[in-house]
Design a protein around this motif. Sequence first.
Motif, PDB file in Angstrom:
ATOM      1  N   MET A  20       0.885  -0.861  -0.024  1.00 12.40           N
ATOM      2  CA  MET A  20       0.022  -0.017  -0.402  1.00 12.40           C
ATOM      3  C   MET A  20       0.875   1.435   0.356  1.00 12.40           C
ATOM      4  N   SER A  21       2.174   1.483  -0.544  1.00  5.28           N
ATOM      5  CA  SER A  21       2.768   2.432  -0.634  1.00  5.28           C
ATOM      6  C   SER A  21       2.646   3.221  -1.526  1.00  5.28           C
ATOM      7  N   ASP A  22       1.171   3.811  -2.221  1.00  8.38           N
ATOM      8  CA  ASP A  22       0.723   4.553  -2.912  1.00  8.38           C
ATOM      9  C   ASP A  22       0.584   5.305  -1.674  1.00  8.38           C
ATOM     10  N   VAL A  23       0.006   4.992  -0.970  1.00 10.43           N
ATOM     11  CA  VAL A  23      -0.973   5.394   0.486  1.00 10.43           C
ATOM     12  C   VAL A  23      -0.065   5.758   1.706  1.00 10.43           C
ATOM     13  N   VAL A  24       0.570   4.472   2.330  1.00 11.62           N
ATOM     14  CA  VAL A  24       1.064   3.941   3.686  1.00 11.62           C
ATOM     15  C   VAL A  24       2.646   4.363   2.796  1.00 11.62           C
ATOM     16  N   ILE A  25       3.264   5.539   3.674  1.00 11.02           N
ATOM     17  CA  ILE A  25       4.702   5.946   3.578  1.00 11.02           C
ATOM     18  C   ILE A  25       5.531   4.522   4.230  1.00 11.02           C
ATOM     19  N   SER A  26       4.759   4.807   5.949  1.00 10.13           N
ATOM     20  CA  SER A  26       5.837   4.143   6.493  1.00 10.13           C
ATOM     21  C   SER A  26       5.373   3.367   7.837  1.00 10.13           C
ATOM     22  N   SER A  27       5.004   1.854   8.279  1.00  7.78           N
ATOM     23  CA  SER A  27       4.896   1.809   9.384  1.00  7.78           C
ATOM     24  C   SER A  27       5.932   0.957  11.047  1.00  7.78           C
ATOM     25  N   GLY A 297       1.108  13.668  -7.646  1.00  6.61           N
ATOM     26  CA  GLY A 297       1.093  13.077  -9.172  1.00  6.61           C
ATOM     27  C   GLY A 297       2.059  11.846  -9.492  1.00  6.61           C
ATOM     28  N   ILE A 298       2.866  11.407  -9.150  1.00  7.59           N
ATOM     29  CA  ILE A 298       3.771  10.674  -9.392  1.00  7.59           C
ATOM     30  C   ILE A 298       2.607   8.821  -8.732  1.00  7.59           C
ATOM     31  N   ALA A 299       1.671   8.995  -7.758  1.00  3.74           N
ATOM     32  CA  ALA A 299       0.514   7.296  -7.035  1.00  3.74           C
ATOM     33  C   ALA A 299      -0.133   7.789  -8.498  1.00  3.74           C
TER      34      ALA A 299
END
Lengths: 352, 352
Positions: A20-27, A297-299
């Motif tokens: 889900m790295s289009d929205v989640v940067i990190s956990s 823009g990238i996502a």
Amino acid sequence: MTIDDLMLQRGEWLQGTGPMSDVVISSRIRLARNLANYPFRNRAGESDLAEILRTVSEAALSCRSCKDATALDLDPADPLDRQVLVERHLISRQLADAPGPRGVVVTRGETLAVMINEEDHVRLQALRSGLQLTTLWGEINTLDDELAERVEFAFDGRLGYLTACPTNLGTGIRVSVMLHLPALKLTNEIVRVARAAEELRLAIRGLYGEGTDAVGDFYQISNQTTLGKSEEEIIEEFGESIIPRVVEYERAARQALIEKRPVQLDDRIWRAFGNLRTARIISSEETLLHLSHLRLGIATGRFPKMDVKELNDLIMPTQPAHLQKRTGRTMSGEERGALRAAFLRERLHHLN
Amino acid sequence: MTIDDLMLQRGEWLQGTGPMSDVVISSRIRLARNLANYPFRNRAGESDLAEILRTVSEAALSCRSCKDATALDLDPADPLDRQVLVERHLISRQLADAPGPRGVVVTRGETLAVMINEEDHVRLQALRSGLQLTTLWGEINTLDDELAERVEFAFDGRLGYLTACPTNLGTGIRVSVMLHLPALKLTNEIVRVARAAEELRLAIRGLYGEGTDAVGDFYQISNQTTLGKSEEEIIEEFGESIIPRVVEYERAARQALIEKRPVQLDDRIWRAFGNLRTARIISSEETLLHLSHLRLGIATGRFPKMDVKELNDLIMPTQPAHLQKRTGRTMSGEERGALRAAFLRERLHHLN
């Protein structure tokens, strides 16, 4: 590994590769622990703190989980070096600024860190890109077990792990997920997310945790209570219910922008690029805001000039301490702004 | 010559060539006149207005000063065409919007215009780039004399030329100079200029005259009283004292910016370029503001990618009516914003 070595690499949490790295940067998962037989940090003397630092550092370095780790002694360290660690999310601002003996043990990939003499004697952190709480739990749980074989943690059969602040009592766990929510921000639906989070007794904060604003549409969601639920329950709730729902919500808002306001969306994205590419003086906050729009823009496939890795490689070097560390001296805000702008222009120049 | 022909050219006042054109955009002189034997415009009937329009148009076209001129009948004209003339500074907004027979006679270079049935029956305008009031006075005075041989102007031996509004009584002259004062604006010294102008009983307005704000740091300074001084005195005071002093003041402010805040100055200039080059939707106000900063960059030698002529060629085509006229239809503000941005990107793309 030294701070200078860290400066040359991209921490795992900025790889942009996890689920889900289009929205989640990190956990991130952290566990608060204290040594039995020592007073809590706020009551401990200088010699206690020095002993705790030595004991925990040695214990951590001898764990399999930390086989490639380095112990950094923070009290004698240059303030700029401490700030670099804060910017990399390896130590808290509180640990950087606290007085007395304190330190951190960091693994090479920056996925595990053991903070020593922060609010609690020991704070373990596991950090990775994307949504991967189960992996993190496995890693931090192992490290916790390994440490528990080497030092005695303060534990009460009824209350659980004893912590300096009662909000951490019990499991001592805090689960945090850093989300990129530009579409919910643009459509102002973020207000509803914040309200829902409040009802679920979750905290929403900015990129640098407690007391920081959500700069550049980066939001950190974390649990506030650690008592009454098992670690696994908290992680499952986060990783399988709460976060995926926010992710879906953000994705839907992005789709709606693409369908209903494509020109306005492109305007944000491309002007961000224009400003980053031409500014002669720029703050880290403004930089993050523009990088946030480029990331959107990238996502959404509307900014094909870069990928997420290249974008992420602009985040750390433009942070104040990283900038100053690279030039080897402290600088005024104005000098930093000019240097940051020069760095960005140089990195973006070829993207015509 | 038609409105379509006008669209293809750059009016003389936008050539950027006149004296002091680093600061002075253009100079303008207008004379208010009324025909004897007709009621003032606000009391004239439809047939009076039609007769005045015909009489003055024919008289103007027969003058040597207007040998290459065209008469445009404004009442039946498309509102978009009238707006194009307003944007080109050839007619006033008031003439564009007024009811009844009215028109304008315009020379090919757009340096002379005769507005018919504006607030007064006749308003002569001479307009050129840079500070050249003496030239303009020669031209408009000649045209005034030529017209006076063909029609009878309402004139009183004691009061001078009679006008609809008493503020124009006497000479009927208004001298206006359009100045580009970005450095005085950036340093906030514009406040002092405004105060000085007020003391000298001068009016300071925006690019489109009365009731408009100074968008993009373009300021119009004009005399307010027309009685008690000769035309030559007013022109000399403007051209040799007031305006040169403001010009020097702006130049000094620019020099101070270059010496004391070069990074901030370049930041303004280059971000303006970045925004114009990447925006996907942009208003005419924002466009003018950025163009103003680019113009400052050109004048100070800090933006070498363009010259003033090329810059000026972005001003007219991005005005609302010019934009719509070129696509041949009226558009919503949002459509115009997107079209304007596309035009700017296309024009600026090659300037990497």
